[in-house]
Design an enzyme around this catalytic site. Structure first.
Site, mmCIF file in Angstrom:
data_model
loop_
_atom_site.group_PDB
_atom_site.id
_atom_site.type_symbol
_atom_site.label_atom_id
_atom_site.label_comp_id
_atom_site.label_asym_id
_atom_site.label_seq_id
_atom_site.Cartn_x
_atom_site.Cartn_y
_atom_site.Cartn_z
ATOM 1 N N ASP A 194 13.175 -35.942 -26.309
ATOM 2 C CA ASP A 194 11.808 -35.822 -25.597
ATOM 3 C C ASP A 194 11.292 -34.493 -25.959
ATOM 4 O O ASP A 194 11.991 -33.482 -26.034
ATOM 5 C CB ASP A 194 11.996 -36.314 -24.305
ATOM 6 C CG ASP A 194 10.439 -36.435 -23.568
ATOM 7 O OD1 ASP A 194 9.522 -36.905 -24.372
ATOM 8 O OD2 ASP A 194 10.502 -36.650 -22.157
ATOM 9 N N GLU A 195 9.857 -34.294 -25.987
ATOM 10 C CA GLU A 195 9.091 -33.175 -25.898
ATOM 11 C C GLU A 195 9.651 -32.320 -27.104
ATOM 12 O O GLU A 195 9.998 -31.125 -26.708
ATOM 13 C CB GLU A 195 9.196 -32.509 -24.654
ATOM 14 C CG GLU A 195 8.716 -33.078 -23.383
ATOM 15 C CD GLU A 195 7.050 -33.410 -23.287
ATOM 16 O OE1 GLU A 195 6.555 -32.888 -24.435
ATOM 17 O OE2 GLU A 195 6.508 -33.805 -22.436
ATOM 18 N N GLN A 241 0.427 -30.311 -28.011
ATOM 19 C CA GLN A 241 0.812 -29.884 -26.821
ATOM 20 C C GLN A 241 1.972 -28.655 -26.816
ATOM 21 O O GLN A 241 2.648 -28.617 -25.809
ATOM 22 C CB GLN A 241 1.112 -31.151 -26.005
ATOM 23 C CG GLN A 241 0.146 -32.068 -25.559
ATOM 24 C CD GLN A 241 0.757 -33.144 -24.619
ATOM 25 O OE1 GLN A 241 0.560 -32.746 -23.609
ATOM 26 N NE2 GLN A 241 0.815 -34.422 -25.284
ATOM 27 N N ARG A 250 -5.055 -34.001 -19.130
ATOM 28 C CA ARG A 250 -4.546 -34.437 -17.568
ATOM 29 C C ARG A 250 -5.293 -35.370 -16.913
ATOM 30 O O ARG A 250 -5.096 -36.033 -15.939
ATOM 31 C CB ARG A 250 -4.041 -32.957 -16.841
ATOM 32 C CG ARG A 250 -2.949 -32.046 -17.352
ATOM 33 C CD ARG A 250 -1.983 -32.665 -17.734
ATOM 34 N NE ARG A 250 -2.187 -32.868 -19.227
ATOM 35 C CZ ARG A 250 -1.276 -33.675 -19.778
ATOM 36 N NH1 ARG A 250 -0.244 -34.270 -19.386
ATOM 37 N NH2 ARG A 250 -1.426 -33.673 -21.237
#
Length: 682
Positions: free
Chosen positions: A213-214, A244, A609
């Site tokens: 993940d990420e 990101q 967000r």
């Protein structure tokens, strides 16, 4: 279950023909893809749960993944499935293979305050700025997988050359303490696999499929670890978003996404572009801003959640005016829309920006929480207890020895500790071992020696019990023996002591529960003895501490800490040149454009967000170093699509009159609502 996914999500779940990169835009359901893929691997692809590892960056993400997988696989056996952070997976590997690297399995994990003290002792200085710079440099070297010898060879200036010497001594000290730092939990497994092929083969067989993940947040060391574990098979799914990537300052390298395409020629790339979080206007703003960065992979977010409200950009006269404007808007919006406080977030670039907002929120009696505040594990009373646990797990842990031996006081004074330290240093042994040496004992008074040996022998007793008795029993006996409750009430006012003692009981209760058997996730949450719990606690304290349920309160958070979160209504404050983008990034950006690119990604994270409304604000004047200075709006504001933005408070803006009319109409609708409510009450 696959019918609930969109086409690219479904393709990502089912693809098993080799390495896969899933480019998952903000709010595009990446966690859903990972959890559904775990289910698919077990149910459809013939993988056993114990052959799969899903790797995340935070405890919170790992916990959310565990919960989702448990729901998906209800009633099925998933024992042995690994869902862990990079660091806790590294800890599992080190614990299993410690002897190969010359460590015992009960090695200590030192936090940044312990390692800061080691660096201070080596440099013999109290210059905090120099110490922090050195500590940061050592961490950067470890993340880049550079050892002390390589660091010395590469050092191109006096400061880095000095830091490289400190790095060498620092590593020797850690080894002497049988301790590792946070970065070692990734670096040492990579060293292990480089030096011991048998261990590498064992872990490659054990973990047949990896989900990461990420991925854009990985550093060189983490990338190396993934590459080694997946080997030539390349059976992995990496999920990430180059837009990101905001952790370059701590060693993360967005180029790792590109590196995948070079290292794995058969890599398949699938893009997730449908956003399930935000309105069309918010996504258009995010796409417009990020389009000014050069792209590794082209990607555009879209949504079918409707157009949504215009984005408001407000120019405030000062910090006070900005805080007052945000709080007034928040209250009016909450009243008008019957929302909760937890639907709102105030996001900023640096922690210092929160102070004035905290003050205004308190004045208006609005509940709030601050992200990145003091961790539960950073509280003095918790650190006191953890020092005992660390010493029980590893008696060579000198920082833990000093804290435990003196808290509460046990008759072991500074003079005794100084002599003990000198003797231990001279003979290259730990403080604990030195206490039992005949040559040391002969030079110390009877009373001092008795107190010191009583303490050491008590630690030995705890060590014996730590692997045999339930964790809760051992911990409660420890509190009674050292009379920690009395110590708190003797040294603090009754109210403060009560609060601290409450934290201690919470901590003991939480550890006791963690020590009870739980077979669902075999590798992470099975019943642990006190030694295993100690290493888990050391790691958790560095990752993020305990996380309780979210209270109904406005969230104040830095942009970095807000990544991965979402809120109905976002106030993005302090969007000025020098703040966002940050002053240092502007200066460095003249030579290195990637610095400004990372700041732009931070703006993109802030925008994405928001689910329903987005308010952006900047100040025309701000106090800096005691003086009022004029400010310019952030360059990123000019990059927003004009048709989706309404400006307020800017005399140079053509929309000023429109904004005034908009404000009047808003106030009129609130008055009408108040009158309606008053009429209903009659």
């Amino acid at each position: 279950m696959l019918n609930t996914l969109n086409t690219p999500q479904r393709e990502a779940v089912k693809y098993l023909d080799g390495p896969l990169l899933v480019l998952a835009g903000a709010g595009s359901g990446k966690t859903r893809v990972i959890t559904q893929k775990i289910s698919y691997l077990i149910d459809n692809a013939g993988y056993s749960p114990k052959e799969i590892a899903a790797i995340t960056f935070t405890n919170k993400a790992a916990r959310e993944m565990q919960e989702r997988v448990s729901k998906l696989m209800q009633g099925k056996n998933i024992k042995g499935l690994t869902i862990a952070t990079f660091h806790s997976l590294g800890l599992q590997m080190l614990r299993a293979e410690a002897a190969l690297l010359g460590y015992k399995p009960q090695f200590s994990i030192l936090d940044s305050s312990d390692t800061f003290k080691i660096v201070a002792d080596i440099l013999v200085t109290t210059d905090k700025q120099l110490l922090r710079k050195t500590q940061t440099q050592i961490s950067a070297w470890k993340n880049a997988f550079i050892n002390p010898d390589q660091a010395r060879a590469q050092a191109d200036e006096e400061l880095t050359h000095a830091a490289a010497k400190v790095y060498q001594l620092y590593q020797q000290t850690l080894k002497a303490y049988q301790a590792v730092d946070f970065d070692d939990l990734i670096k040492l497994p990579v060293e292990l696999f480089e030096q011991h092929e048998v261990a590498l083969n064992k872990w490659q067989r054990k973990l047949q499929y990896l989900l990461v993940d990420e991925y854009q947040d990985t550093n060189a060391c983490q990338y190396k670890l993934i590459k080694m574990l997946t080997g030539v098979r390349g059976q992995f799914t990496a999920v990430g978003d180059d837009d990101q990537a905001i952790y370059g300052w701590r060693g993360a390298d967005v180029k790792n996404l590109h590196q995948l395409t070079e290292d794995f020629s058969k890599l398949k790339v699938i893009k997730l572009e449908q956003n399930y979080r935000s309105t069309i206007r918010i996504l258009r703003a995010a796409n417009a801003v990020i389009s000014n960065n050069p792209k590794l992979f082209d990607k555009k977010l879209w949504s079918d959640l409707g157009m949504g409200d215009l984005i408001q950009v407000t120019a405030a006269l000062s910090e006070e005016a900005e805080a007052e404007s945000v709080i007034m808007k928040l209250q009016a919006h909450k009243f008008e829309n019957r929302t909760k406080f937890l639907d709102y977030a105030i996001l900023y670039r640096g922690n210092h920006q929160a102070r004035i907002f905290e003050q205004y929120l308190r004045n208006h009696k609005i509940p709030y929480t601050v992200s990145g505040g003091q961790s539960f594990f950073d509280k003095t009373e918790i650190k006191d207890l953890i020092s005992y646990l660390r010493l029980v797990a590893n008696e060579d842990d000198d920082p833990a020895f000093i804290r435990a031996a003196t808290t509460p006081k046990k008759g072991i004074g500074n003079t005794t500790l100084e002599r003990l330290g000198e003797f231990a240093s001279k003979h290259k042994i730990s403080l604990f071992a030195a206490a039992f040496e005949q040559d040391f004992q002969s030079g110390v008074g009877n009373k001092q020696l008795e107190d010191l040996l009583n303490f050491c022998q008590y630690i030995n007793k705890l060590q014996f019990r730590a692997v045999r008795d339930p964790a809760g029993d051992v911990l409660n006996d420890l509190l009674n023996t050292i009379q920690y409750e009395a110590f708190l009430y003797d040294g603090e006012e009754a109210r403060a002591a009560e609060s601290k003692w409450g934290n201690v009981l919470d901590f003991i209760g939480w550890l006791t529960k963690k020590g009870e058997p739980n077979t669902e996730f075999g590798n992470e949450s099975a019943g642990k003895n006190l030694l295993e719990l100690t290493q888990m606690v050391s790691l958790m304290s560095m990752l993020e501490g305990r996380e309780d349920a979210e209270p109904d309160a406005v969230k104040l958070s830095t942009l970095h800490a807000a990544k991965g979160l979402e809120f109905g209504h976002v106030f993005l404050i302090g969007c000025e040149e020098g703040i966002l983008p940050h002053r240092e990034s502007i200066e460095l950006g003249l030579l290195d454009p990637t610095k400004i690119e990372e700041e732009r990604r931070l703006m993109y994270v802030g925008i994405t967000r928001a689910q329903k409304t987005l308010n952006i604000s900047w100040c025309k004047k701000r106090k800096r170093a005691g003086e009022m200075q004029m400010c310019d709006p952030s360059r990123f504001i000019a990059e927003l699509p004009k048709d989706d933005v309404r400006h307020f408070g800017n005399p140079f803006n053509k929309d000023a009159e429109v904004s005034k009319d908009y404000g009047k109409s808003k106030m009129a609708s609130i008055k009408a609502m108040l009158n309606k409510n008053a009429a209903m009450l009659k």
